[in-house]
Design a protein around this motif. Structure first.
Motif, PDB file in Angstrom:
ATOM      1  N   VAL A 142      39.473  43.239  80.907  1.00 18.53           N
ATOM      2  CA  VAL A 142      39.900  44.236  79.928  1.00 18.53           C
ATOM      3  C   VAL A 142      40.252  43.510  78.646  1.00 18.53           C
ATOM      4  O   VAL A 142      40.960  42.495  78.682  1.00 18.53           O
ATOM      5  N   GLY A 143      39.762  44.015  77.522  1.00 17.93           N
ATOM      6  CA  GLY A 143      40.068  43.398  76.239  1.00 17.93           C
ATOM      7  C   GLY A 143      40.249  44.442  75.161  1.00 17.93           C
ATOM      8  O   GLY A 143      39.755  45.564  75.281  1.00 17.93           O
ATOM      9  N   ARG A 144      40.957  44.038  74.112  1.00 15.53           N
ATOM     10  CA  ARG A 144      41.201  44.945  72.986  1.00 15.53           C
ATOM     11  C   ARG A 144      40.378  44.499  71.788  1.00 15.53           C
ATOM     12  O   ARG A 144      40.254  43.310  71.509  1.00 15.53           O
ATOM     13  N   SER A 145      39.868  45.463  71.068  1.00 14.02           N
ATOM     14  CA  SER A 145      39.113  45.178  69.848  1.00 14.02           C
ATOM     15  C   SER A 145      40.067  44.769  68.722  1.00 14.02           C
ATOM     16  O   SER A 145      41.287  44.897  68.839  1.00 14.02           O
ATOM     17  N   ALA A 146      39.482  44.358  67.634  1.00 11.59           N
ATOM     18  CA  ALA A 146      40.258  44.122  66.420  1.00 11.59           C
ATOM     19  C   ALA A 146      40.823  45.467  65.953  1.00 11.59           C
ATOM     20  O   ALA A 146      40.182  46.506  66.138  1.00 11.59           O
ATOM     21  N   PRO A 147      42.000  45.458  65.354  1.00  9.26           N
ATOM     22  CA  PRO A 147      42.576  46.717  64.866  1.00  9.26           C
ATOM     23  C   PRO A 147      42.076  47.053  63.464  1.00  9.26           C
ATOM     24  O   PRO A 147      41.857  46.169  62.642  1.00  9.26           O
ATOM     25  N   LEU A 148      41.903  48.324  63.198  1.00 11.46           N
ATOM     26  CA  LEU A 148      41.551  48.821  61.874  1.00 11.46           C
ATOM     27  C   LEU A 148      42.787  49.468  61.269  1.00 11.46           C
ATOM     28  O   LEU A 148      43.291  50.459  61.819  1.00 11.46           O
TER      29      LEU A 148
END
Length: 182
Positions: free
Chosen positions: A104-110
């Motif tokens: 599980v991973g998180r994308s870069a935040p916008l």
């Protein structure tokens, strides 16, 4: 060579394309076929924290594995909202599994403008807010808020694809990522 199957926890063409392209790039020696499934996230339509967004991706992944137990890979995406150091942001969690290993991973935040953050914090969902604000229809099945706010330099599919490619590293080199060390 037989086709490999990726089950995707969505009928959204952006998410399907991201999963297909990430797997095709990561495992170019295999042809890929996708199967889309509408499965519940078990969280709010607009997740409002990192924890809730991550849980939504994991819930979709678990439901997907039940819905399509014969797939080679399972991919679930969940978009969310939270404040990072006080800055309102949208991001996605990506969950992937081959039935043995799960990542599980998180994308870069916008970063989001205050006008959008105010509406999200009042209970609205990002897609319809963007549609309303930019007088468009169904932005979330195209470039999304990312596409609009970056002037087309990035879009949802590219962000999801890149995040998934990073999470696939342990599947590409399993000898370097022992299951008991994850």
């Amino acid at each position: 060579m037989s086709q490999a199957v990726v089950a995707v926890a969505s009928h959204n063409p952006v998410k399907i394309r991201a999963a297909e392209q990430a797997l095709a790039h990561s495992f170019a020696d295999r042809p890929w076929q996708s199967r889309a499934h509408a499965v519940p996230s078990g969280v709010a339509e607009q997740p409002m924290s990192h924890e809730e967004t991550r849980q939504g991706a994991l819930n979709r992944l678990a439901a997907l594995r039940q819905a399509d137990p014969e797939a080679d890979y399972y991919v679930a995406f969940e978009g969310g909202y939270d404040r990072l150091d006080g800055v309102p942001c949208t991001f996605a969690y990506v969950a992937v599994s081959d039935g043995h290993r799960t990542r599980v991973g998180r994308s870069a935040p916008l970063p989001l403008p205050p006008v959008i953050a105010t509406r999200l914090e009042a209970g609205e969902e990002l897609g319809p807010v963007m549609d309303d604000l930019f007088q468009q229809h169904n932005i979330k099945q195209r470039g999304g808020a990312i596409g609009i706010l970056t002037g087309g330099l990035m879009d949802r599919a590219s962000l999801y694809q890149d995040t998934l490619i990073l999470q696939l590293a342990p599947f590409r080199f399993p000898e370097l990522y022992p299951l008991n060390a994850e």
